[in-house]
Enzyme design. Structure first.
Site, PDB file in Angstrom:
ATOM      1  N   ASP A 110      -1.893  11.070  -2.537  1.00 27.22           N
ATOM      2  CA  ASP A 110      -2.276   9.970  -3.447  1.00 27.22           C
ATOM      3  C   ASP A 110      -2.921  10.234  -4.694  1.00 27.22           C
ATOM      4  O   ASP A 110      -2.508   9.566  -5.721  1.00 27.22           O
ATOM      5  CB  ASP A 110      -3.456   9.097  -2.738  1.00 27.22           C
ATOM      6  CG  ASP A 110      -2.935   8.098  -1.409  1.00 27.22           C
ATOM      7  OD1 ASP A 110      -2.828   8.741  -0.243  1.00 27.22           O
ATOM      8  OD2 ASP A 110      -2.604   7.117  -1.904  1.00 27.22           O
TER       9      ASP A 110
ATOM     10  N   ARG B 244      -7.748  -0.427  -6.851  1.00 28.94           N
ATOM     11  CA  ARG B 244      -7.946   0.702  -6.199  1.00 28.94           C
ATOM     12  C   ARG B 244      -8.078   1.889  -6.820  1.00 28.94           C
ATOM     13  O   ARG B 244      -7.258   2.098  -7.710  1.00 28.94           O
ATOM     14  CB  ARG B 244      -6.645   0.779  -5.055  1.00 28.94           C
ATOM     15  CG  ARG B 244      -6.638  -0.442  -3.827  1.00 28.94           C
ATOM     16  CD  ARG B 244      -5.665  -0.145  -2.902  1.00 28.94           C
ATOM     17  NE  ARG B 244      -6.286   0.965  -2.029  1.00 28.94           N
ATOM     18  CZ  ARG B 244      -5.647   1.489  -0.799  1.00 28.94           C
ATOM     19  NH1 ARG B 244      -4.287   1.066  -0.898  1.00 28.94           N
ATOM     20  NH2 ARG B 244      -6.332   2.270  -0.208  1.00 28.94           N
TER      21      ARG B 244
ATOM     22  N   ARG C 291       0.906  -1.201   0.107  1.00 27.96           N
ATOM     23  CA  ARG C 291       0.085   0.009  -0.190  1.00 27.96           C
ATOM     24  C   ARG C 291       0.806   1.313  -0.093  1.00 27.96           C
ATOM     25  O   ARG C 291       2.082   1.194   0.152  1.00 27.96           O
ATOM     26  CB  ARG C 291      -0.941  -0.032   1.221  1.00 27.96           C
ATOM     27  CG  ARG C 291      -0.347  -0.491   2.401  1.00 27.96           C
ATOM     28  CD  ARG C 291      -0.647   0.158   3.711  1.00 27.96           C
ATOM     29  NE  ARG C 291      -0.629   1.755   3.310  1.00 27.96           N
ATOM     30  CZ  ARG C 291       0.499   2.490   3.476  1.00 27.96           C
ATOM     31  NH1 ARG C 291       1.705   1.937   3.470  1.00 27.96           N
ATOM     32  NH2 ARG C 291       0.396   3.856   3.215  1.00 27.96           N
ATOM     33  N   GLY C 292       0.230   2.409  -0.096  1.00 23.55           N
ATOM     34  CA  GLY C 292       0.897   3.644  -0.313  1.00 23.55           C
ATOM     35  C   GLY C 292       1.161   3.635  -2.018  1.00 23.55           C
ATOM     36  O   GLY C 292       1.448   2.969  -2.559  1.00 23.55           O
ATOM     37  N   ALA C 293       0.915   5.050  -2.207  1.00 25.41           N
ATOM     38  CA  ALA C 293       0.686   5.297  -3.851  1.00 25.41           C
ATOM     39  C   ALA C 293       1.940   4.886  -4.614  1.00 25.41           C
ATOM     40  O   ALA C 293       1.869   4.130  -5.402  1.00 25.41           O
ATOM     41  CB  ALA C 293       0.207   6.749  -4.145  1.00 25.41           C
TER      42      ALA C 293
ATOM     43  N   ASN D 190      -5.364  12.488  -0.008  1.00 25.04           N
ATOM     44  CA  ASN D 190      -4.734  11.700   1.068  1.00 25.04           C
ATOM     45  C   ASN D 190      -5.392  10.890   2.037  1.00 25.04           C
ATOM     46  O   ASN D 190      -6.430  10.948   2.231  1.00 25.04           O
ATOM     47  CB  ASN D 190      -3.427  12.755   1.769  1.00 25.04           C
ATOM     48  CG  ASN D 190      -2.428  11.831   2.150  1.00 25.04           C
ATOM     49  OD1 ASN D 190      -1.828  10.857   1.673  1.00 25.04           O
ATOM     50  ND2 ASN D 190      -1.938  12.016   3.487  1.00 25.04           N
ATOM     51  N   LYS D 191      -4.562  10.265   2.824  1.00 25.62           N
ATOM     52  CA  LYS D 191      -5.471   9.527   3.684  1.00 25.62           C
ATOM     53  C   LYS D 191      -6.333  10.284   4.766  1.00 25.62           C
ATOM     54  O   LYS D 191      -6.093  11.374   5.077  1.00 25.62           O
ATOM     55  CB  LYS D 191      -4.310   8.583   4.644  1.00 25.62           C
ATOM     56  CG  LYS D 191      -4.841   7.838   5.729  1.00 25.62           C
ATOM     57  CD  LYS D 191      -5.682   6.717   5.135  1.00 25.62           C
ATOM     58  CE  LYS D 191      -5.084   5.919   4.296  1.00 25.62           C
ATOM     59  NZ  LYS D 191      -6.056   5.106   3.255  1.00 25.62           N
TER      60      LYS D 191
ATOM     61  N   GLN E 223      -2.075   2.998   9.696  1.00 19.84           N
ATOM     62  CA  GLN E 223      -0.756   2.949   8.781  1.00 19.84           C
ATOM     63  C   GLN E 223      -0.075   3.733   9.421  1.00 19.84           C
ATOM     64  O   GLN E 223       1.588   3.452   9.674  1.00 19.84           O
ATOM     65  CB  GLN E 223      -1.016   3.554   7.527  1.00 19.84           C
ATOM     66  CG  GLN E 223      -1.787   2.654   6.522  1.00 19.84           C
ATOM     67  CD  GLN E 223      -3.129   3.103   6.550  1.00 19.84           C
ATOM     68  OE1 GLN E 223      -3.801   3.456   7.498  1.00 19.84           O
ATOM     69  NE2 GLN E 223      -3.820   2.733   5.378  1.00 19.84           N
TER      70      GLN E 223
HETATM   71  O1  MRU Z   1      -4.652   3.439   1.741  1.00 22.06           O
HETATM   72  P1  MRU Z   1      -3.159   3.355   1.748  1.00 22.06           P
HETATM   73  O2  MRU Z   1      -2.525   2.971   3.060  1.00 22.06           O
HETATM   74  O3  MRU Z   1      -2.571   2.928   0.464  1.00 22.06           O
HETATM   75  O4  MRU Z   1      -2.942   5.056   1.598  1.00 22.06           O
HETATM   76  C1  MRU Z   1      -1.821   5.635   1.605  1.00 22.06           C
HETATM   77  C2  MRU Z   1      -1.764   7.074   1.900  1.00 22.06           C
HETATM   78  O5  MRU Z   1      -2.846   7.783   1.945  1.00 22.06           O
HETATM   79  C3  MRU Z   1      -0.676   7.755   2.621  1.00 22.06           C
HETATM   80  O6  MRU Z   1      -1.034   8.865   3.254  1.00 22.06           O
HETATM   81  C4  MRU Z   1       0.465   8.287   1.617  1.00 22.06           C
HETATM   82  O7  MRU Z   1       0.585   9.545   2.361  1.00 22.06           O
HETATM   83  C5  MRU Z   1       0.206   8.328   0.393  1.00 22.06           C
HETATM   84  S1  MRU Z   1       1.323   7.446  -0.388  1.00 22.06           S
HETATM   85  C6  MRU Z   1       3.036   7.933   0.019  1.00 22.06           C
END
Ligand code: MRU
Length: 333
Positions: free
Chosen positions: A227, A89, A55-57, A237-238, A187
């Site tokens: 993201d 996703r 996970r993570g962009a 973002n998250k 996370q």
């Molecule tokens: O749902 P995820 O864990 O894939 O989301 C990741 C994020 O949103 C993180 O905040 C992150 O900042 C972005 S990817 C470096």
């Protein structure tokens, strides 16, 4: 990234290719167990993205690039594989950027595995540049706040929001990081604190709801990942990022989003067009498989929120720190 395991230190990326397989640190097992998933079919890579093994962009993008390489090596239908991977996703732009990049490479006769390796290496180089530019924003003896995980796990290696923090520490600056836990998938608590502990960087995990309290007490800078970033600088973002940005503005705290060009989506003009992933209710109503909410209670679980560009002090990118009105400089890079 540096990983401390039972008294030894090893170096690993979040995603890599080895012996005919896509390898990835299973982020669902951290911090309690260090496990590596080994995948030899592109369908399995798609499932690993969907179920958040990776996970993570930027890491999702690299995993998808390797998934495309596997599909080519399997002689699978490339268009079908691209559709499958893109369907895992909806929010992170890197996924679509990586798959389209691989489609172009494969169609033009490039070696699929070399192209995927080059894609992953390029992400790491860009994160190193993000770290160099962003480290200048962090003063000695300062308190930094971040959210979710935008570290090496999320970006193949080094990280996006964590890159300036790592780099500032390497430059000898003293700093302390507030890590918000990031309900519901945690996370921040599970992954960011694991990375910072491995690096020996001082930090504390806080409940998401404690962010305002600590910001008012004296946070010097907020740095988060992203993201998907629209042309006008609105960014997803998250979930929980937006409220930190609003609070930062209220309290006069600089608020930065760190991301490579693969996260920018110049095809959309504003955050209104960013698709927001809605995940299972059980992520909210249950903790570690045990139901906490009363039976029958409904939960809403948007995985991301959109922060309007007016709250962003700057974007930390591989070409430098850009204000929301300067993003055009990244187009085509
Ligand atoms: O749902 P995820 O864990 O894939 O989301 C990741 C994020 O949103 C993180 O905040 C992150 O900042 C972005 S990817 C470096």
């Amino acid at each position: 990234m540096r990983i401390r395991l039972n008294g030894t230190v090893i170096e690993r990326r979040a995603v890599w290719f080895e012996s005919g397989k896509v390898m990835m640190i299973d982020q669902r097992a951290l911090p309690h167990r260090f496990e590596v998933a080994e995948l030899d079919r592109h369908e399995d890579v798609a499932e690993a993205i969907r179920n958040m093994t990776v996970r993570g962009a930027p890491s999702i993008g690299a995993a998808a690039a390797y998934g495309m390489a596997l599909a080519a090596m399997e002689n699978a239908d490339i268009e079908g594989a691209a559709g499958l991977l893109k369907g895992t996703r909806p929010t992170a732009n890197d996924l679509f950027h990586a798959v389209d990049h691989m489609l172009r490479c494969i169609r033009s006769g490039g070696d699929p595995l070399s192209s995927a390796d080059a894609y992953a290496n390029d992400i790491v180089d860009r994160c190193l540049s993000i770290g160099k530019h962003g480290a200048d924003l962090i003063r000695d003896d300062s308190k930094v706040m971040t959210h979710c995980n935008a570290g090496a796990l999320a970006a193949v290696d080094v990280g996006t929001a964590l890159a300036p923090i790592r780099m500032a520490r390497e430059m000898g600056k003293d700093l302390f990081v507030y890590v918000s836990e990031t309900r519901p998938r945690l996370q921040g608590m599970r992954l960011t604190s694991w990375e910072l502990r491995n690096e020996g960087i001082r930090h504390a995990v806080i409940a998401d709801g404690a962010s305002g309290h600590f910001m008012r007490k004296g946070v010097d800078i907020v740095i988060v990942g992203a993201d998907r970033i629209a042309s006008n600088g609105d960014f997803a973002n998250k979930i929980g990022t937006y409220e930190k940005a609003v609070l930062a503005r209220e309290l006069g705290i600089p608020f930065y989003a760190a991301a490579p060009v693969s996260t920018f989506d110049f095809s959309i003009s504003s955050g209104e067009s960013i698709p927001i992933e809605s995940r299972e209710e059980s992520e909210v109503t249950e903790i570690e498989g045990r139901r906490i909410a009363p039976e029958g209670v409904k939960a809403l679980n948007p995985s991301f929120d959109v922060t309007p560009s007016k709250y962003v002090t700057g974007f930390v990118t591989e070409i430098g720190i850009l204000g929301p009105s300067e993003l055009e400089r990244l187009r085509g890079r």
